[in-house]
Design a protein around this motif. Sequence first.
Motif, PDB file in Angstrom:
ATOM      1  N   PHE A 389       0.809  -1.221   0.000  1.00  8.92           N
ATOM      2  CA  PHE A 389       0.000   0.000   0.000  1.00  8.92           C
ATOM      3  C   PHE A 389       0.841   1.269   0.000  1.00  8.92           C
ATOM      4  N   THR A 390       2.028   1.230   0.564  1.00  2.36           N
ATOM      5  CA  THR A 390       2.900   2.398   0.443  1.00  2.36           C
ATOM      6  C   THR A 390       3.284   2.599  -1.018  1.00  2.36           C
ATOM      7  N   SER A 391       3.521   1.506  -1.729  1.00  2.90           N
ATOM      8  CA  SER A 391       3.830   1.602  -3.155  1.00  2.90           C
ATOM      9  C   SER A 391       2.651   2.175  -3.931  1.00  2.90           C
ATOM     10  N   LEU A 392       1.454   1.665  -3.659  1.00  2.00           N
ATOM     11  CA  LEU A 392       0.263   2.161  -4.360  1.00  2.00           C
ATOM     12  C   LEU A 392       0.026   3.639  -4.078  1.00  2.00           C
ATOM     13  N   ILE A 393       0.231   4.044  -2.830  1.00  2.00           N
ATOM     14  CA  ILE A 393       0.047   5.451  -2.464  1.00  2.00           C
ATOM     15  C   ILE A 393       1.052   6.335  -3.195  1.00  2.00           C
ATOM     16  N   CYS A 394       2.305   5.911  -3.243  1.00  2.00           N
ATOM     17  CA  CYS A 394       3.330   6.703  -3.934  1.00  2.00           C
ATOM     18  C   CYS A 394       3.042   6.795  -5.432  1.00  2.00           C
ATOM     19  N   ILE A 395       2.600   5.697  -6.023  1.00  2.00           N
ATOM     20  CA  ILE A 395       2.275   5.707  -7.452  1.00  2.00           C
ATOM     21  C   ILE A 395       1.105   6.648  -7.718  1.00  2.00           C
ATOM     22  N   LEU A 396       0.088   6.603  -6.852  1.00  2.00           N
ATOM     23  CA  LEU A 396      -1.062   7.493  -7.005  1.00  2.00           C
ATOM     24  C   LEU A 396      -0.642   8.951  -6.895  1.00  2.00           C
ATOM     25  N   ILE A 397       0.143   9.282  -5.887  1.00  2.00           N
ATOM     26  CA  ILE A 397       0.567  10.673  -5.695  1.00  2.00           C
ATOM     27  C   ILE A 397       1.414  11.149  -6.873  1.00  2.00           C
ATOM     28  N   SER A 398       2.249  10.262  -7.404  1.00  2.00           N
ATOM     29  CA  SER A 398       3.110  10.646  -8.530  1.00  2.00           C
ATOM     30  C   SER A 398       2.305  11.034  -9.770  1.00  2.00           C
ATOM     31  N   ARG A 399       1.037  10.592  -9.826  1.00  2.00           N
ATOM     32  CA  ARG A 399       0.171  10.977 -10.939  1.00  2.00           C
ATOM     33  C   ARG A 399      -0.424  12.366 -10.725  1.00  2.00           C
TER      34      ARG A 399
END
Length: 450
Positions: A389-399
């Motif tokens: 979930f930290t990975s998913l959150i970072c990917i989302l924010i990077s968008r």
Amino acid sequence: MRKADSGWQLTAATMVGLQSVPGLVILYGSMVKKKWAINSAFMALYAFAAVLLCWVLWAHHMSFGTDELTHILGKPGLALSEKALLDQQVSYKIPVADFVYFQFAFAAITVILLAGSLLGRMSFYAWMWFVPLWVTFSYTVGAYTVWSQKGFQKFGINIIDYAGGFVIHLSSGVAGFTAAYWVGPRHSHDRQNSPPNNIIQVLGGAGFLWMGWTGFNGGAPFSAGLTTSLAILNTHLCTATSLFVWLAMDMIFYEKSSVIGAVQGMITGLVCITPAAGVVESWAAMLMGTMSGSIPWYTMMVLHRRYAFFQKVDDTLAVFHTHAVAGTLGGLMSGILAKPHLLDILYGEGTYNPGLLYSLLQGRPSEGFTQLRNQLIGVAFITAWNVLFTSLICILISRIVNLRMAEEELEIGDNAVHGEEAYALWGDGERLQVRLQMPPRFPSICRCLV
């Protein structure tokens, strides 16, 4: 309800809060290069405020609510009702407001500890998004599954985590390391040469952290009783032992006693004893201190430099070693050294299996192996969930916004990011006056709205 327990709980929660503000604000602002002092301290201050709002608006009920959303998460809800806050907390003789306040302080310091992996390059706009998202989708799940009676306990998996070795330290260490991978490294020069800008203040921040841990582990039983006093003593014994061992390792292998090393040893001792503070004897706390001063030292000073995987990820303050490694160590040692009598005092008779050591002495090894298995389940789940979930959150924010600052900002530091400098030794802060006269500049994400 008991006024003494309520008073102690408010005191303990405030001590935990002081670990973050001003403790980690001072520690972070002093541990980094001068050009990142303001940004690092401000990341901690912002997180403390943001987590409180998230906590009372939805996250507290997701972590400790009685209404289940899924098997691993409670249903979001407000923790603002006067009637509910002044009611008695289930299982404890304190008001709900005390419980909400204490658990907020735990949640806040978890995110701030995580920030230690990201100092010196994460965009502040990205950090503003990251804090509420991570508290909502990561911290709440760890708290609900490990601490709530509707979590793993419902399936007979009782994980010994007295005050957050898994929920707080393992999660912050793993999530920080994961986020550091996605954000990317600091400027190459900063990574190669990053001396603390004020070691005396580092010691001051570390002092707030150490003394504040009296409330951290002393507040976990939610009463001013026998377990509380034992947990506090064990906390300081383990920490002092760990600091001594870390210093000894530095002096043996580097022939110098390092102040920063002593602080790291102090932190690993505090982290390691956290999941076990109220359920082990004092000799066991000192044994854990010996291990927390040596094993994380080895992973940080030897393994980190030997393996390319660790070198690839720029973990600014080595949070993975001081929190993930030390938290895992403490959690596993809890499954070995937890004393049956102390477990019964804290959790109720027969609720938890004894530590492996005592189960072997009592001729019931299966119970100890079962508890150790439960501890391993806790390590595996918290690690996997935070990586995912930290990975998913970072990917989302990077968008939405850039995770990492622009190269120009990385070169200049605080003055480019905030228009302020930590120490106005020359010019008496003239740059600040210039900044106040400048028109505001909106970030790229907001320009479409202006």
